[in-house]
Scaffold this motif. Structure first.
Motif, short mmCIF file in Angstrom:
data_model
loop_
_atom_site.label_atom_id
_atom_site.label_comp_id
_atom_site.label_asym_id
_atom_site.label_seq_id
_atom_site.Cartn_x
_atom_site.Cartn_y
_atom_site.Cartn_z
N ALA A 35 0.81 -0.81 -0.12
CA ALA A 35 -0.07 -0.08 0.09
C ALA A 35 1.07 0.87 -0.09
O ALA A 35 0.00 2.49 -0.20
CB ALA A 35 -0.43 0.02 1.24
N LEU A 36 2.34 1.01 0.31
CA LEU A 36 3.23 2.19 0.16
C LEU A 36 3.50 3.18 -1.31
O LEU A 36 3.11 3.95 -1.54
CB LEU A 36 4.31 2.13 0.79
N ASP A 37 2.83 2.15 -1.86
CA ASP A 37 2.46 2.57 -3.61
C ASP A 37 1.25 3.22 -4.01
O ASP A 37 0.22 2.21 -3.31
CB ASP A 37 3.76 0.88 -4.47
N ASN A 38 1.31 4.39 -4.13
CA ASN A 38 0.02 5.02 -4.85
C ASN A 38 -0.59 3.95 -6.08
O ASN A 38 -2.28 3.70 -5.48
CB ASN A 38 0.41 6.04 -5.46
N TYR A 39 -0.49 3.20 -6.27
CA TYR A 39 -1.08 2.68 -7.34
C TYR A 39 -1.51 1.45 -7.34
O TYR A 39 -3.03 0.94 -7.51
CB TYR A 39 0.08 2.22 -8.96
N LEU A 40 -0.86 0.65 -6.33
CA LEU A 40 -1.26 -0.38 -5.63
C LEU A 40 -2.08 -0.16 -5.03
O LEU A 40 -2.93 -1.23 -4.47
CB LEU A 40 0.03 -1.93 -5.01
N ARG A 41 -1.62 0.77 -3.86
CA ARG A 41 -2.85 0.97 -2.90
C ARG A 41 -4.06 1.38 -3.08
O ARG A 41 -5.50 0.80 -3.56
CB ARG A 41 -2.40 1.93 -2.27
N ALA A 42 -4.09 1.80 -4.65
CA ALA A 42 -5.97 2.01 -5.24
C ALA A 42 -6.43 0.71 -5.73
O ALA A 42 -7.34 0.43 -5.71
CB ALA A 42 -5.78 3.35 -6.55
N ASP A 43 -5.52 -0.02 -6.23
CA ASP A 43 -5.70 -1.21 -6.74
C ASP A 43 -5.66 -1.89 -6.01
O ASP A 43 -6.91 -3.21 -5.96
CB ASP A 43 -4.69 -1.88 -7.66
N MET A 44 -5.17 -2.47 -4.54
CA MET A 44 -5.99 -3.25 -3.67
C MET A 44 -7.56 -2.98 -2.70
O MET A 44 -8.17 -3.78 -2.68
CB MET A 44 -4.90 -2.51 -2.75
N CYS A 45 -7.51 -0.99 -2.83
CA CYS A 45 -9.14 -1.31 -2.32
C CYS A 45 -10.19 -1.37 -3.16
O CYS A 45 -11.03 -1.62 -3.27
CB CYS A 45 -8.26 0.43 -2.39
N ALA A 46 -9.37 -1.39 -4.57
CA ALA A 46 -10.94 -1.41 -5.65
C ALA A 46 -11.35 -3.27 -5.74
O ALA A 46 -11.93 -3.46 -6.15
CB ALA A 46 -9.96 -1.06 -7.28
N ARG A 47 -9.89 -3.85 -5.22
CA ARG A 47 -10.18 -5.42 -5.23
C ARG A 47 -10.08 -6.05 -4.44
O ARG A 47 -10.52 -7.43 -3.70
CB ARG A 47 -9.00 -5.92 -5.48
N GLY A 48 -10.49 -4.70 -3.03
CA GLY A 48 -11.88 -5.58 -2.10
C GLY A 48 -10.88 -5.51 -0.49
O GLY A 48 -11.15 -6.70 0.16
N GLY A 49 -9.07 -5.07 -0.75
CA GLY A 49 -8.52 -4.88 0.03
C GLY A 49 -9.28 -4.50 1.19
O GLY A 49 -8.58 -5.31 2.65
N THR A 50 -9.34 -3.37 0.97
CA THR A 50 -9.44 -2.62 2.75
C THR A 50 -10.54 -3.94 3.40
O THR A 50 -11.00 -3.74 5.18
CB THR A 50 -10.56 -1.40 2.13
N SER A 51 -11.36 -4.01 2.62
CA SER A 51 -12.86 -4.54 3.63
C SER A 51 -12.30 -5.89 3.87
O SER A 51 -13.10 -5.95 5.23
CB SER A 51 -14.11 -5.09 2.27
N ARG A 52 -11.65 -6.94 3.54
CA ARG A 52 -11.06 -7.97 4.07
C ARG A 52 -9.66 -7.54 4.83
O ARG A 52 -10.20 -7.75 5.93
CB ARG A 52 -10.36 -8.64 2.67
#
Length: 140
Positions: A35-52
């Protein structure tokens, strides 16, 4: 399937196994670093990472290792998460509850306060919810 998808699905698949706490801790740690990388952070959030991560935090709220890594990951991910997803997740309540469950664990308190600070900067409604759920008392 990407690496991020694999990590997120692993968190969901192994939520109730004998070693699930160590799996959740490891996955949160990986997501936190990515998540320290801006692109990967956005991708993780879009894929449900925050919810998990919120799911793991709720499920293992009494395991200080899971709580520590999950709060650190949330602090890194919140800035990239959709505000509506955060609103629907009761994230304010989850973070405050996690901090209340570990009142003398300094790492939990610092990481929780950090996550609350990032959350409060996203939208005014989170400031109100943090206070409503006792966040002001927990931080003070």
């Amino acid at each position: 399937e990407t690496f991020i998808d694999s990590i997120i699905s692993c968190m969901f698949k192994f939520i109730d196994t004998p070693r699930s706490h160590s799996i959740q801790t490891g996955c949160c740690d990986i997501l936190s670093n990515l998540a320290l990388d801006n692109y990967l952070r956005a991708d993780m959030c879009a894929r449900g990472g925050t919810s998990r991560i919120i799911m793991a935090l709720n499920h293992f709220c009494h395991d200080h290792l899971v709580v520590c890594t999950a709060l650190f990951a949330l602090a890194n991910l919140i800035s990239g998460a959709d505000v509506e997803i955060l609103r629907g997740s009761e994230i304010s309540k989850t973070i405050v509850k996690s901090m209340q469950s570990h009142p003398i664990n300094l790492t939990v308190q610092v990481r929780g306060a950090s996550a609350l600070w990032v959350l409060s900067s996203r939208n005014e409604v989170f400031k109100e919810r943090i206070v409503q759920y006792g966040g002001a008392q927990v931080v003070s």
